[in-house]
Write a protein that holds these residues in place. Structure first.
Motif, PDB file in Angstrom:
ATOM      1  N   LEU A 188       0.826  -1.213   0.000  1.00 20.08           N
ATOM      2  CA  LEU A 188       0.000   0.000   0.000  1.00 20.08           C
ATOM      3  C   LEU A 188       0.856   1.257   0.000  1.00 20.08           C
ATOM      4  O   LEU A 188       1.886   1.327   0.663  1.00 20.08           O
ATOM      5  N   ASP A 189       0.415   2.231  -0.759  1.00 19.33           N
ATOM      6  CA  ASP A 189       1.048   3.546  -0.777  1.00 19.33           C
ATOM      7  C   ASP A 189      -0.056   4.596  -0.796  1.00 19.33           C
ATOM      8  O   ASP A 189      -1.228   4.276  -1.036  1.00 19.33           O
ATOM      9  N   PHE A 190       0.301   5.857  -0.533  1.00 18.04           N
ATOM     10  CA  PHE A 190      -0.697   6.916  -0.499  1.00 18.04           C
ATOM     11  C   PHE A 190      -0.200   8.153  -1.237  1.00 18.04           C
ATOM     12  O   PHE A 190       0.995   8.426  -1.285  1.00 18.04           O
ATOM     13  N   ILE A 198      -2.085   4.483   9.836  1.00 17.63           N
ATOM     14  CA  ILE A 198      -3.263   4.308   8.986  1.00 17.63           C
ATOM     15  C   ILE A 198      -4.525   4.176   9.831  1.00 17.63           C
ATOM     16  O   ILE A 198      -5.606   4.631   9.441  1.00 17.63           O
ATOM     17  N   PHE A 202     -12.529   6.198   0.874  1.00 20.91           N
ATOM     18  CA  PHE A 202     -11.240   5.865   1.489  1.00 20.91           C
ATOM     19  C   PHE A 202     -11.274   4.474   2.106  1.00 20.91           C
ATOM     20  O   PHE A 202     -10.369   3.656   1.886  1.00 20.91           O
ATOM     21  N   ASP A 206     -11.489   1.795  -0.649  1.00 20.42           N
ATOM     22  CA  ASP A 206     -10.208   1.662  -1.362  1.00 20.42           C
ATOM     23  C   ASP A 206      -9.153   1.003  -0.492  1.00 20.42           C
ATOM     24  O   ASP A 206      -8.315   0.235  -0.990  1.00 20.42           O
ATOM     25  N   LEU A 207      -9.168   1.288   0.799  1.00 17.65           N
ATOM     26  CA  LEU A 207      -8.179   0.709   1.712  1.00 17.65           C
ATOM     27  C   LEU A 207      -8.426  -0.779   1.921  1.00 17.65           C
ATOM     28  O   LEU A 207      -7.527  -1.606   1.713  1.00 17.65           O
ATOM     29  N   ARG A 261      -8.145  -3.062  -1.211  1.00 22.83           N
ATOM     30  CA  ARG A 261      -6.862  -3.037  -1.908  1.00 22.83           C
ATOM     31  C   ARG A 261      -6.221  -4.416  -1.885  1.00 22.83           C
ATOM     32  O   ARG A 261      -6.187  -5.097  -0.850  1.00 22.83           O
ATOM     33  N   CYS A 321      -5.449   6.101  -1.770  1.00 19.07           N
ATOM     34  CA  CYS A 321      -4.778   4.799  -1.708  1.00 19.07           C
ATOM     35  C   CYS A 321      -4.219   4.429  -3.078  1.00 19.07           C
ATOM     36  O   CYS A 321      -4.924   4.520  -4.085  1.00 19.07           O
ATOM     37  N   THR A 367      -1.510   1.596  -5.309  1.00 20.49           N
ATOM     38  CA  THR A 367      -0.722   0.372  -5.350  1.00 20.49           C
ATOM     39  C   THR A 367       0.726   0.760  -5.640  1.00 20.49           C
ATOM     40  O   THR A 367       0.990   1.431  -6.638  1.00 20.49           O
TER      41      THR A 367
END
Length: 298
Positions: free
Chosen positions: A77-79, A97, A175, A178-179, A182, A289, A291
């Motif tokens: 995970l990246d933001f 998070i 959010f 998506d989190l 993922r 969020c 990838t």
């Protein structure tokens, strides 16, 4: 009894103090008995055993959320924090998070509480800025805006606050969806202890009705993670928000102060409060969020 008990305690502990504590707990146990027997409870939800239980449950769930979410590998995970509130940028830097997730749950609960129909198939978004004031102000000259009656300012600010609350709730849903949806997040959670401990506590919180009037009431949304995912990933994700966002952007741009326009910058003035209400919306976005990009092979 209090006299005998006080003698068993090391140090000075008067029997009168112990008697007071015993009386307090008797009242609480009576309250629990009435609650479990479905009789009307006389003790306020904000005090006594239910308050402490709600606080304990909140701490327990937050602890477990930190274990599950704050340990997600950065390869999963990246933001992007370009458009989000500054504090969430710091949270991402600290990989906290769970704190963002907790805030998002609060806003989802608020949206569900006040606009439950938005989560039903075929839902349409609320109509904002449909009043005569909202329609007129966009076309007004700046001088006319400065001299608007106080009642028009209040009506406009109330419209903006309602729209912001709606937008923030929808963004929170996006959010969370998506989190949790993922790729790799569910595998990570299941590699630890899964959602079961949190779901169990949240279910008890809900079924015993302890959550009412608790600051942790939003955690009842976690009593079934699959249901939560279905809810935040359902019709609410398809709601039209562009028109509402566009109106706020247009009005915010219109009210940007120009040189020597002191009336637009005077703190406490009606137009200043209106500008700040509009400006606050720019900070009401969640991290995006992403990838993570795979490292290039050497």
């Amino acid at each position: 009894v209090s006299e005998a008990c006080s003698k068993t305690i090391v140090g000075y502990f008067p029997s009168s103090r112990l008697a007071k504590a015993i009386g307090h707990y008797i009242v609480e146990f009576q309250d629990i008995k009435r609650h479990l027997s479905s009789m009307p409870a006389v003790v306020d939800f904000d005090v006594g055993v239910r308050y402490r239980l709600g606080d304990f449950i909140g701490r327990s769930i937050r602890f477990n959320l930190r274990k599950l979410l704050n340990t997600i590998p950065d390869k999963v995970l990246d933001f992007s924090v370009v458009d989000c509130e500054e504090r969430w940028g710091r949270a991402v830097d600290d990989w906290s998070i769970s704190s963002i997730f907790n805030f998002a749950l609060e806003k989802i609960y608020e949206l569900l509480h006040f606009n439950e129909q938005l989560f039903v198939e075929g839902a349409s978004p609320p109509s904002f800025f449909a009043s005569k004031t909202s329609e007129s102000v966009v076309l007004m000259a700046r001088k006319q805006v400065r001299t608007m009656p106080e009642k028009m300012y209040e009506e406009l600010i109330n419209d903006i606050k309602e729209a912001r609350s709606f937008l923030l709730g929808v963004r929170a849903c996006r959010f969370v969806f998506d989190l949790l949806a993922r790729e790799g997040v569910d595998d990570h959670v299941n590699s630890l202890e899964g959602w079961h401990p949190i779901e169990s506590v949240a279910r008890i919180f809900y079924e015993l009705n302890i959550h009412e009037c608790s600051e942790n009431k939003h955690f009842v949304l976690l009593r079934d993670i699959n249901e939560l995912l279905e809810m935040v990933g359902g019709p609410v994700l398809n709601l039209e928000v562009d028109k509402t966002e566009l109106y706020i952007q247009k009005l915010r741009k219109k009210l940007q102060p120009r040189k020597r326009e002191s009336s637009f910058m005077m703190k406490g003035s009606l137009i200043y409060n209106l500008r700040m209400c509009l400006q606050a919306e720019t900070q009401e976005h969640f991290p995006l969020c992403l990838t993570p990009l795979k490292p290039k092979a050497n």
